[in-house]
Structure formats: C-alpha cells, structure tokens
Write a protein that holds these residues in place. Structure first.
Motif, PDB file in Angstrom:
ATOM      1  N   MET A  41     -40.492  57.431   4.119  1.00  0.00           N
ATOM      2  CA  MET A  41     -41.108  58.518   4.496  1.00  0.00           C
ATOM      3  C   MET A  41     -41.700  59.319   3.418  1.00  0.00           C
ATOM      4  SD  MET A  41     -38.320  60.232   6.949  1.00  0.00           S
ATOM      5  CE  MET A  41     -39.319  61.806   7.539  1.00  0.00           C
ATOM      6  N   PRO A  42     -43.055  59.686   3.677  1.00  0.00           N
ATOM      7  CA  PRO A  42     -43.628  60.500   2.409  1.00  0.00           C
ATOM      8  C   PRO A  42     -42.734  61.860   2.022  1.00  0.00           C
ATOM      9  CG  PRO A  42     -45.302  60.025   4.094  1.00  0.00           C
ATOM     10  CD  PRO A  42     -43.973  59.565   4.665  1.00  0.00           C
ATOM     11  N   THR A  43     -42.901  62.300   0.953  1.00  0.00           N
ATOM     12  CA  THR A  43     -41.894  63.376   0.724  1.00  0.00           C
ATOM     13  C   THR A  43     -42.253  64.702   1.545  1.00  0.00           C
ATOM     14  OG1 THR A  43     -42.138  62.636  -1.635  1.00  0.00           O
ATOM     15  CG2 THR A  43     -41.414  65.036  -1.232  1.00  0.00           C
ATOM     16  N   GLN A  44     -43.704  65.083   1.845  1.00  0.00           N
ATOM     17  CA  GLN A  44     -43.637  66.093   2.614  1.00  0.00           C
ATOM     18  C   GLN A  44     -43.237  65.829   4.169  1.00  0.00           C
ATOM     19  OE1 GLN A  44     -48.119  66.908   2.583  1.00  0.00           O
ATOM     20  NE2 GLN A  44     -47.653  68.944   4.125  1.00  0.00           N
ATOM     21  N   SER A  45     -43.286  64.599   4.623  1.00  0.00           N
ATOM     22  CA  SER A  45     -42.597  64.528   6.210  1.00  0.00           C
ATOM     23  C   SER A  45     -41.454  64.538   6.117  1.00  0.00           C
ATOM     24  CB  SER A  45     -43.274  62.956   6.403  1.00  0.00           C
ATOM     25  OG  SER A  45     -44.625  63.042   6.735  1.00  0.00           O
ATOM     26  N   GLU A  46     -40.614  63.893   4.942  1.00  0.00           N
ATOM     27  CA  GLU A  46     -39.161  64.212   4.895  1.00  0.00           C
ATOM     28  C   GLU A  46     -38.871  65.571   4.746  1.00  0.00           C
ATOM     29  OE1 GLU A  46     -35.875  65.187   3.177  1.00  0.00           O
ATOM     30  OE2 GLU A  46     -37.247  64.713   1.711  1.00  0.00           O
ATOM     31  N   ARG A  47     -39.465  66.475   4.148  1.00  0.00           N
ATOM     32  CA  ARG A  47     -39.156  68.051   3.890  1.00  0.00           C
ATOM     33  C   ARG A  47     -39.432  68.599   5.127  1.00  0.00           C
ATOM     34  NH1 ARG A  47     -41.395  69.159  -2.266  1.00  0.00           N
ATOM     35  NH2 ARG A  47     -39.854  67.815  -3.288  1.00  0.00           N
ATOM     36  N   ALA A  48     -40.584  68.360   5.847  1.00  0.00           N
ATOM     37  CA  ALA A  48     -40.649  69.042   7.088  1.00  0.00           C
ATOM     38  C   ALA A  48     -39.639  68.481   8.008  1.00  0.00           C
ATOM     39  CB  ALA A  48     -42.052  68.490   7.529  1.00  0.00           C
ATOM     40  N   SER A  49     -39.224  67.356   8.456  1.00  0.00           N
ATOM     41  CA  SER A  49     -38.117  67.032   9.187  1.00  0.00           C
ATOM     42  C   SER A  49     -36.936  67.553   8.918  1.00  0.00           C
ATOM     43  CB  SER A  49     -38.260  65.355   9.176  1.00  0.00           C
ATOM     44  OG  SER A  49     -37.276  64.913  10.335  1.00  0.00           O
ATOM     45  N   ARG A  50     -36.456  67.472   7.506  1.00  0.00           N
ATOM     46  CA  ARG A  50     -35.329  68.132   6.968  1.00  0.00           C
ATOM     47  C   ARG A  50     -35.158  69.615   7.250  1.00  0.00           C
ATOM     48  NH1 ARG A  50     -34.205  68.900   0.720  1.00  0.00           N
ATOM     49  NH2 ARG A  50     -35.593  67.238   0.610  1.00  0.00           N
ATOM     50  N   ALA A  51     -36.266  70.281   7.154  1.00  0.00           N
ATOM     51  CA  ALA A  51     -36.240  71.839   7.527  1.00  0.00           C
ATOM     52  C   ALA A  51     -35.856  71.791   9.186  1.00  0.00           C
ATOM     53  CB  ALA A  51     -37.705  72.330   7.119  1.00  0.00           C
ATOM     54  N   ALA A  52     -36.660  70.878   9.804  1.00  0.00           N
ATOM     55  CA  ALA A  52     -36.612  71.282  11.395  1.00  0.00           C
ATOM     56  C   ALA A  52     -35.108  70.866  11.842  1.00  0.00           C
ATOM     57  CB  ALA A  52     -37.499  70.258  12.025  1.00  0.00           C
ATOM     58  N   LEU A  53     -34.533  69.999  11.098  1.00  0.00           N
ATOM     59  CA  LEU A  53     -33.144  69.711  11.584  1.00  0.00           C
ATOM     60  C   LEU A  53     -32.311  70.459  11.291  1.00  0.00           C
ATOM     61  CD1 LEU A  53     -33.473  65.841  10.911  1.00  0.00           C
ATOM     62  CD2 LEU A  53     -33.057  66.920  13.034  1.00  0.00           C
ATOM     63  N   TYR A  54     -32.425  71.277   9.912  1.00  0.00           N
ATOM     64  CA  TYR A  54     -31.452  72.460   9.423  1.00  0.00           C
ATOM     65  C   TYR A  54     -31.502  73.232  10.567  1.00  0.00           C
ATOM     66  CZ  TYR A  54     -30.376  70.589   4.753  1.00  0.00           C
ATOM     67  OH  TYR A  54     -30.027  69.979   3.567  1.00  0.00           O
TER      68      TYR A  54
ATOM     69  N   ALA B 261     -32.412  73.446  13.746  1.00  0.00           N
ATOM     70  CA  ALA B 261     -32.063  72.793  15.144  1.00  0.00           C
ATOM     71  C   ALA B 261     -30.731  72.792  15.425  1.00  0.00           C
ATOM     72  CB  ALA B 261     -32.893  71.448  15.461  1.00  0.00           C
ATOM     73  N   LEU B 262     -30.051  72.283  14.165  1.00  0.00           N
ATOM     74  CA  LEU B 262     -28.517  72.171  14.172  1.00  0.00           C
ATOM     75  C   LEU B 262     -27.797  73.283  13.415  1.00  0.00           C
ATOM     76  CD1 LEU B 262     -28.229  68.525  13.583  1.00  0.00           C
ATOM     77  CD2 LEU B 262     -27.661  69.409  15.725  1.00  0.00           C
ATOM     78  N   GLY B 263     -28.453  74.409  12.816  1.00  0.00           N
ATOM     79  CA  GLY B 263     -28.064  75.387  12.323  1.00  0.00           C
ATOM     80  C   GLY B 263     -26.982  75.327  11.109  1.00  0.00           C
TER      81      GLY B 263
ATOM     82  N   THR C 223     -23.230  74.210  18.944  1.00  0.00           N
ATOM     83  CA  THR C 223     -23.854  72.935  18.506  1.00  0.00           C
ATOM     84  C   THR C 223     -24.066  71.976  19.407  1.00  0.00           C
ATOM     85  OG1 THR C 223     -22.796  73.674  16.501  1.00  0.00           O
ATOM     86  CG2 THR C 223     -23.760  71.081  16.527  1.00  0.00           C
ATOM     87  N   TYR C 224     -23.020  71.788  20.421  1.00  0.00           N
ATOM     88  CA  TYR C 224     -23.114  70.946  21.651  1.00  0.00           C
ATOM     89  C   TYR C 224     -24.194  71.193  22.446  1.00  0.00           C
ATOM     90  CZ  TYR C 224     -21.414  68.590  26.122  1.00  0.00           C
ATOM     91  OH  TYR C 224     -21.304  68.172  27.239  1.00  0.00           O
ATOM     92  N   LEU C 225     -24.489  72.362  22.757  1.00  0.00           N
ATOM     93  CA  LEU C 225     -25.706  72.596  23.580  1.00  0.00           C
ATOM     94  C   LEU C 225     -26.992  72.351  22.693  1.00  0.00           C
ATOM     95  CD1 LEU C 225     -24.816  75.953  25.292  1.00  0.00           C
ATOM     96  CD2 LEU C 225     -24.693  73.730  26.225  1.00  0.00           C
ATOM     97  N   LYS C 226     -26.813  72.627  21.392  1.00  0.00           N
ATOM     98  CA  LYS C 226     -28.180  72.064  20.481  1.00  0.00           C
ATOM     99  C   LYS C 226     -28.344  70.860  20.494  1.00  0.00           C
ATOM    100  CE  LYS C 226     -27.618  76.217  17.594  1.00  0.00           C
ATOM    101  NZ  LYS C 226     -27.261  76.762  16.142  1.00  0.00           N
ATOM    102  N   PHE C 227     -27.383  70.039  20.656  1.00  0.00           N
ATOM    103  CA  PHE C 227     -27.320  68.664  20.448  1.00  0.00           C
ATOM    104  C   PHE C 227     -28.078  67.988  21.815  1.00  0.00           C
ATOM    105  CE2 PHE C 227     -25.508  64.606  22.563  1.00  0.00           C
ATOM    106  CZ  PHE C 227     -26.258  63.825  21.556  1.00  0.00           C
TER     107      PHE C 227
END
Length: 220
Positions: free
Chosen positions: A112-125, A127-129, A175-179
């Motif tokens: 993954m390009p660095t920018q894409s990885e960081r964007a996905s990481r932020a979104a997952l943090y 989404a899952l809290g 978290t179950y509901l977030k999943f």
C-alpha cells in the motif's frame, strides 16, 4: 489451483472445490488418521455475507486456513479472484510493536502507498474506537483491544474477500455493533465476507449460512 482465470464472469471472488484434509497423528503410533474435510465445496460471491457454522472440531478453522493459503489441502482446488483479508481466531501480532507499527508493517506487506495506509488506519481507529492505543505495544493491550487490532489489520487493504474466524471474541456490545456496521459497509461496497460464527442470534445478519457437517458443507 489458486489463479483467478476461472472466476471471470461468475461474480465469485473465491471458489473451493472438493477440499479434503486428514490429520495424521504421527506422535501416536497406531492411531487412525482423522479425516476433517471430506470434499468441501464453497463459493463466495461479491457483495454477500456468509456465515460458517458447525460443531467444535467440525473443521471450520481448518477450512478457513486452507481458503487463505495458510494450510495445504490434501486434495481439491481453491480459486481466489482478488485480495484476501484474514482475521485468525488467535491474533497474530508482534508483542513489541505498537498498533501504529503493526499498521505500517502490514501496509508495507500489502504494497500500500503510505498515504493510503495512513488514511485506512485512521478510518479503522475511528470505526473500532481504539485510536488512543496507537502508540501502545501489543503486549500491553487488553484482549478486547487486541481483537480490534487483529480485525483492523485484516481490513487495512480493503480486501475483495474478508475471512474472519470468530472475529468478535472479546468485544464488548458497543464494539460488537460497530463490527456489524463494518460488515454492512463491506456488503454495500460489493465486498465478500465469510465469518465463522457460533451465535445463533446472528443468523439474520447473513445472506446465507453454510454448516460443516461430517466433513462437508451443507445447508443448516
């Protein structure tokens, strides 16, 4: 067979045919081999959420490991039509690495390009809290947070097919509901999800359910 040529035009992202697996107990001479899978056929289509159920020892985890290529089948074929994301039952992490460092490592492995990885990481943090644990080492995470990291790493590269082995073990109800919200988003994005599940109350969340019984995949 693992190529995607056989899937063109079918709408499937993963097709398994005739999978067999027998465990041979070499450490116990005289004990008979234990057949686990006896010709399993399974197809996973884009945009569907499939539940995989069965009694303990029925071979669910064995099947999933074969589907992702972690384990070799004795016979049969698996055709994969895109990128897979895999969340094993037991988190595979490096104790001395932080959550951020895990994302960086897995992002590099996925190409993954660095920018894409960081964007996905932020979104997952978000989404899952669990963003507050970004700089925390894996060996200092609670079981629930470790499960979040395990799931997030499987989702990081936006896989075409997401294979999850009891992914919500250790999750609290929020978290179950977030999943399940994340799963719904995968369906809407035309991604496939296969989930090993033991909760009967989850049945309505699946498009269909497959049961492993006597070494074969059958309707429940």
């Amino acid at each position: 067979m693992t190529g995607a040529d056989g899937l063109h035009g079918t709408g499937a992202v993963l097709v398994a045919t005739g999978l067999t697996k027998t465990y041979r107990h070499s450490f116990r001479p005289g004990r008979r081999p234990a057949p686990v899978l006896r010709g399993v056929d399974l197809e996973l289509a884009a945009g569907e959420v499939v539940g995989l159920v069965g009694e303990n020892g029925s071979g669910k985890s064995t099947l999933m490991k074969i589907l992702v290529g972690e384990l070799a089948a004795d016979a049969g074929t698996v055709i994969r039509g895109g990128r897979l994301g895999y969340c094993p039952q037991q988190p595979v992490v490096y104790e001395r690495l932080t959550c951020d460092e895990h994302f960086e490592l897995f992002g590099h492995a996925y190409g993954m390009p660095t920018q894409s990885e960081r964007a996905s990481r932020a979104a997952l943090y978000t989404a899952l809290g669990f963003g507050r644990y970004a700089a925390t080492r894996a060996d200092r995470l609670s079981g629930g947070t470790l499960s979040k990291l395990n799931l997030a790493l499987a989702l990081l590269a936006d896989p075409d097919a997401l294979l999850l082995d009891e992914p919500y073990a250790g999750f609290d109800f929020d978290t179950y509901l977030k999943f399940w919200q994340l799963v719904a988003e995968r369906r809407q994005a035309n991604r496939a999800v296969l989930i090993i599940s033991h909760f009967v109350t989850d049945a309505e969340r699946f498009d269909r359910i497959v049961e492993l019984r006597d070494g074969q995949a059958v309707p429940p």
